[in-house]
Design an enzyme around this catalytic site. Structure first.
Site, PDB file in Angstrom:
ATOM      1  N   SER A  72     -37.175 -27.589 -55.491  1.00 24.96           N
ATOM      2  CA  SER A  72     -36.654 -28.816 -54.885  1.00 24.96           C
ATOM      3  C   SER A  72     -35.133 -28.781 -54.787  1.00 24.96           C
ATOM      4  CB  SER A  72     -37.072 -30.033 -55.700  1.00 24.96           C
ATOM      5  OG  SER A  72     -38.464 -30.071 -55.875  1.00 24.96           O
TER       6      SER A  72
HETATM    7  N1  SAH Z   1     -40.337 -29.241 -58.833  1.00 27.47           N
HETATM    8  C1  SAH Z   1     -40.683 -27.943 -58.321  1.00 27.47           C
HETATM    9  C2  SAH Z   1     -41.213 -28.130 -56.913  1.00 27.47           C
HETATM   10  C3  SAH Z   1     -42.184 -27.128 -56.529  1.00 27.47           C
HETATM   11  S1  SAH Z   1     -42.937 -27.385 -54.951  1.00 27.47           S
HETATM   12  C4  SAH Z   1     -39.447 -27.064 -58.302  1.00 27.47           C
HETATM   13  O1  SAH Z   1     -38.340 -27.610 -58.222  1.00 27.47           O
HETATM   14  O2  SAH Z   1     -39.559 -25.854 -58.361  1.00 27.47           O
HETATM   15  C5  SAH Z   1     -44.405 -28.254 -55.384  1.00 27.47           C
HETATM   16  C6  SAH Z   1     -45.328 -27.597 -56.382  1.00 27.47           C
HETATM   17  O3  SAH Z   1     -46.496 -28.393 -56.488  1.00 27.47           O
HETATM   18  C7  SAH Z   1     -45.811 -26.209 -55.960  1.00 27.47           C
HETATM   19  O4  SAH Z   1     -45.563 -25.284 -56.982  1.00 27.47           O
HETATM   20  C8  SAH Z   1     -47.303 -26.405 -55.747  1.00 27.47           C
HETATM   21  O5  SAH Z   1     -48.087 -25.265 -56.073  1.00 27.47           O
HETATM   22  C9  SAH Z   1     -47.604 -27.556 -56.688  1.00 27.47           C
HETATM   23  N2  SAH Z   1     -48.831 -28.285 -56.393  1.00 27.47           N
HETATM   24  C10 SAH Z   1     -49.325 -28.652 -55.174  1.00 27.47           C
HETATM   25  N3  SAH Z   1     -50.489 -29.315 -55.316  1.00 27.47           N
HETATM   26  C11 SAH Z   1     -50.735 -29.367 -56.670  1.00 27.47           C
HETATM   27  C12 SAH Z   1     -51.787 -29.920 -57.447  1.00 27.47           C
HETATM   28  N4  SAH Z   1     -52.838 -30.553 -56.917  1.00 27.47           N
HETATM   29  N5  SAH Z   1     -51.710 -29.782 -58.793  1.00 27.47           N
HETATM   30  C13 SAH Z   1     -50.673 -29.152 -59.381  1.00 27.47           C
HETATM   31  N6  SAH Z   1     -49.653 -28.614 -58.684  1.00 27.47           N
HETATM   32  C14 SAH Z   1     -49.675 -28.716 -57.339  1.00 27.47           C
END
Ligand code: SAH
Length: 224
Positions: A72
């Site tokens: 993010s």
């Molecule tokens: N806060 C993280 C953002 C990652 S992007 C950062 O700054 O790195 C969003 C993340 O949500 C991804 O890794 C994706 O795999 C995860 N995600 C999507 N759907 C999900 C679900 N149902 N349960 C758990 N994680 C999920």
């Protein structure tokens, strides 16, 4: 010391000056919680991206982390953290979407305990390693579908979701403690999404829309 060792220690293109510029920018954009700013200042975001992207780690932008996912944008991480903490300190926070672990690392320095759920195993493994390397040990990880929350350890005083859903999953509402706060993007992938703050009041939930955001989708089921 070899040059890549230097880079990993935050010298060179990931220097303190570059980090200061990011903090200055976050202030200009309206982030005002001093603890949030301090934690972002001292957390090496370049360790959460691929080495090839390390020189961009202190730009205020989302970056790819593999598996079609992104780390993010620092402003969003700061903004969501600030909203969660707006009403005072939190002891138990559930995070859905560990991703790179960057938001997890920031939260772990602001609240007592973080419970973080990720559906993609390889991302979770990498995030775990990074947090250990930084000696951030108040985080527990779960590989699974975050739409179900983490019922065994509920309720939580704070819930943060870092992927977008068409509506707030009922399981997450159920796992919010009385007075608890949830920050979650709601909307369709690729379209206008709203960042929402949901608070569990005595009789039901209150909601506040906080502006347009762009997140990757919340998907179903775990992936190896
Ligand atoms: N806060 C993280 C953002 C990652 S992007 C950062 O700054 O790195 C969003 C993340 O949500 C991804 O890794 C994706 O795999 C995860 N995600 C999507 N759907 C999900 C679900 N149902 N349960 C758990 N994680 C999920």
């Amino acid at each position: 010391m070899r040059e890549d060792d230097l880079a990993r220690r935050g010298i060179g293109m990931t220097s303190q000056r570059t980090r200061e510029r990011l903090i200055q920018r976050l202030c200009e954009e309206g982030i005002s919680n001093p603890q949030v700013l301090e934690v972002i200042r001292r957390t090496p975001r370049h360790l959460f991206v691929d080495e090839a992207l390390a020189h961009r780690a202190y730009e205020d932008t989302a970056l790819p982390i593999g598996n079609n996912q992104t780390i993010s944008q620092p402003f969003i991480v700061a903004h969501m953290s600030e909203l969660l903490l707006e009403a005072g300190p939190l002891d138990k926070v559930l995070e859905i979407g560990t991703g790179s672990g960057y938001q997890t690392a920031i939260l772990s320095q602001l609240v007592e305990r973080v419970f973080s759920v990720e559906r993609i195993k390889v991302l979770q493994d990498r995030a775990k390693e990074r947090l250990l390397e930084l000696n951030l040990r108040n985080v527990v990880f779960r590989w699974g579908d975050g739409c179900e929350g983490w019922p065994a350890l509920a309720p939580y005083n704070g819930i943060i979701v870092t992927a977008v859903a068409p509506e707030v999953p009922q399981a997450l509402l159920d796992q919010l403690a009385p007075g608890g706060r949830m920050v979650i993007p709601v909307g369709a992938t690729g379209e206008l999404q709203q960042l929402m703050l949901i608070v569990r009041e005595e009789n039901g939930f209150s909601q506040r829309a906080l502006g347009a955001v762009r997140f990757v989708p919340l998907l179903n089921g775990p992936v190896a």
